[in-house]
Scaffold this motif. Structure first.
Motif: not given
Length: 268
Positions: A51-52, A55-56, A78, A81-82, A147
């Motif tokens: 997902q990240l 999105s990036a 990333m 972030g996860a 990611a």
């Protein structure tokens, strides 16, 4: 007629802290909850990484008209972030060796087999520390790979940055997990411990950090979750990464010390 007498000297090497560590290692890997937690965490982390990454890539393929093009996204960043989302699952992994024994009543057998209660807490900590470090690093790697693959040409795979961030993730997972294990001896049940960990690692630091009041911002930074964010992020207006690491160590040691005190003063 003479009688031969044979004297057998038996030396036990399985007692004390060494025996407690061996026992905790066996118990950790012999229950299904350990493996279910790990499988669930790997799947969740992989999905978050994808997902990240998507999105990036989308943000860089469709930049806002009034903004400069964004640089490639670091896969390690990333992964961080996860992990900030998945950390509750890691906390659950760390508390189960404690709360499950109180739930089943097997804690009474544990303290009978290990009468020095300090060794009970130390045994669990010695086993959990390296496992949590590797667990966190593994989840970070899963998130980074997912990611990076999802981000495609916008992924920055700089090896030195990725290794550094994976090591930081492992350290944070270890310290946050040890803190959770410590307070599990205080709270003694799964729901209560998980709620406390969720509040201190995620909710309260996030809420207080949004405040414009300096005292509340400092309080957020000094909580385990706030210090973890500063340590993993590498920059903070209030705490340097080194100071944030010191705060995390204090929380981990303090949680275990409080758990030991409660275990020594209360009946199991």
């Amino acid at each position: 007629m003479s009688t031969a007498t044979i004297t057998v000297h038996h030396t036990s090497t399985s007692g004390g802290l060494r025996g407690a560590v061996a026992s905790e290692w066996t118990k950790l890997w012999s229950v299904r909850s350990t493996w279910l937690n790990m499988v669930g965490a790997v799947l969740l982390t992989g999905l978050l990484g994808l997902q990240l990454g998507f999105s990036a890539a989308f943000e860089r393929d469709n930049p806002a008209p009034d903004r400069l093009p964004a640089p490639p996204a670091e896969v390690g960043a990333m992964a961080v972030g996860a992990l900030m989302i998945v950390q509750v699952v890691i906390a659950a992994f760390a508390m189960v060796p404690v709360t499950s024994e109180y739930a089943t009543g097997s804690i009474r057998s544990t303290v009978q087999w290990t009468p020095v209660r300090r060794n009970v807490v130390l045994g669990k900590a010695v086993v959990l520390a390296p496992v949590l470090f590797l667990y966190g690093a593994l989840l970070g790697l899963v998130a980074a790979v997912g990611a990076g693959l999802a981000a495609g040409r916008w992924a920055d795979w700089t090896a030195s940055a990725l290794v550094t961030e994976l090591l930081q993730i492992g350290v944070y997972a270890m310290l946050a997990g040890l803190f959770t294990a410590g307070i599990a001896f205080l709270i003694r049940n799964t729901a209560g411990t998980l709620t406390a960990a969720f509040l201190l690692l995620m909710v309260v630091p996030l809420m207080l950090g949004q405040s414009s009041i300096s005292a509340l911002q400092w309080l957020a930074a000094l909580l385990p979750g706030g210090a973890g964010e500063a340590f993993l992020g590498g920059s903070s207006d209030l705490l340097s990464p080194a100071a944030a690491l010191g705060v995390l160590v204090v929380w981990a040691v303090g949680g275990l010390a409080l758990g030991l005190r409660v275990l020594e003063r209360r009946d199991a």
